[in-house]
Motif scaffolding. Sequence first.
Motif, PDB file in Angstrom:
ATOM      1  N   UNK A 215       0.850  -1.196   0.000  1.00  0.00           N
ATOM      2  CA  UNK A 215       0.000   0.000   0.000  1.00  0.00           C
ATOM      3  C   UNK A 215       0.881   1.241   0.000  1.00  0.00           C
ATOM      4  N   UNK A 216       0.650   2.142  -0.933  1.00  0.00           N
ATOM      5  CA  UNK A 216       1.553   3.263  -1.141  1.00  0.00           C
ATOM      6  C   UNK A 216       0.778   4.454  -1.686  1.00  0.00           C
ATOM      7  N   UNK A 217       1.034   5.634  -1.153  1.00  0.00           N
ATOM      8  CA  UNK A 217       0.410   6.830  -1.690  1.00  0.00           C
ATOM      9  C   UNK A 217       0.880   7.050  -3.121  1.00  0.00           C
ATOM     10  N   UNK A 218       0.012   7.656  -3.926  1.00  0.00           N
ATOM     11  CA  UNK A 218       0.309   7.796  -5.352  1.00  0.00           C
ATOM     12  C   UNK A 218       1.601   8.544  -5.609  1.00  0.00           C
ATOM     13  N   UNK A 219       1.825   9.634  -4.872  1.00  0.00           N
ATOM     14  CA  UNK A 219       3.036  10.418  -5.108  1.00  0.00           C
ATOM     15  C   UNK A 219       4.278   9.654  -4.685  1.00  0.00           C
ATOM     16  N   UNK A 220       4.147   8.820  -3.663  1.00  0.00           N
ATOM     17  CA  UNK A 220       5.270   7.997  -3.226  1.00  0.00           C
ATOM     18  C   UNK A 220       5.623   6.982  -4.313  1.00  0.00           C
ATOM     19  N   UNK A 221       4.609   6.340  -4.859  1.00  0.00           N
ATOM     20  CA  UNK A 221       4.838   5.352  -5.911  1.00  0.00           C
ATOM     21  C   UNK A 221       5.443   6.008  -7.153  1.00  0.00           C
ATOM     22  N   UNK A 222       4.954   7.196  -7.502  1.00  0.00           N
ATOM     23  CA  UNK A 222       5.413   7.868  -8.715  1.00  0.00           C
ATOM     24  C   UNK A 222       6.903   8.197  -8.648  1.00  0.00           C
ATOM     25  N   UNK A 223       7.361   8.727  -7.500  1.00  0.00           N
ATOM     26  CA  UNK A 223       8.752   9.186  -7.394  1.00  0.00           C
ATOM     27  C   UNK A 223       9.723   8.085  -6.967  1.00  0.00           C
ATOM     28  N   UNK A 224       9.211   6.935  -6.591  1.00  0.00           N
ATOM     29  CA  UNK A 224      10.049   5.854  -6.050  1.00  0.00           C
ATOM     30  C   UNK A 224      11.197   5.484  -6.983  1.00  0.00           C
ATOM     31  N   UNK A 225      10.920   5.302  -8.260  1.00  0.00           N
ATOM     32  CA  UNK A 225      11.964   4.882  -9.197  1.00  0.00           C
ATOM     33  C   UNK A 225      13.039   5.950  -9.384  1.00  0.00           C
TER      34      UNK A 225
END
Length: 258
Positions: A215-225
């Motif tokens: 489970x991950x907030x959208x902005x966290x998932x977007x910038x992760x890479x």
Amino acid sequence: MATTTAEATKTSSTNVEDKQSQNLRHQEVGHKSLLQSDDLYQYILETSVYPREPESMKELREVTAKHPWNIMTTSADEGQFLNMLIKLVNAKNTMEIGVYTGYSLLATALALPEDGKILAMDVNRENYELGLPIIEKAGVAHKIDFREGPALPVLDQLVADEKNHGTYDFIFVDADKDNYINYHKRLIDLVKVGGVIGYDNTLWNGSVVAPPDAPMRKYVRYYRDFVLELNKALAADPRIEICMLPVGDAITICRRIS
């Protein structure tokens, strides 16, 4: 008074629910502190950070806490760390990319000597002006050269003039993670040999080790890479020594050696 079986069961159930609730705070990737215990983090704040926090930083922290985007602010323990780091490296000419309301900026300004300078860049002047009265009251606003707008064009102008190469003692980056690599390509020329660059959020809410279905907030998932890419690049860069510290959301300290 004797405790009935029903009351004991209710109490036990409540304790279990409290523990489950505390654990759930850390199940969603996006929690500000990397510590697995909120009580332990609170202990650090109340024992080490808050008693030594300058009144102006406390005031700005409290003002920022009321802002709808307060998750963007530098944590109090990281602010304390930055303040000490500036003094340890005897920084005088500094830069900050990503200002928000200015908590980390104020931590830096307070640590700099009277003639110290900060080139501060952010796309949102309104947020900066929220903290500006407090910065002015602290008597350090004259150290800050604030530029509204994207940082890359400013950096390109600085890099184009070789007189700017190797002139910065300390640089702190807490901005758009998708440009961290682009910032590094430019900042490595601007920071002096022996100088320090600090990249914030390099464990990115713990998401760097999270499984794909976490489970991950959208902005966290977007910038992760982008954060993963930065971490890999910094580890392979022979021009710097690095140390990743799990303070706040983690900060990677890079010392230029060549």
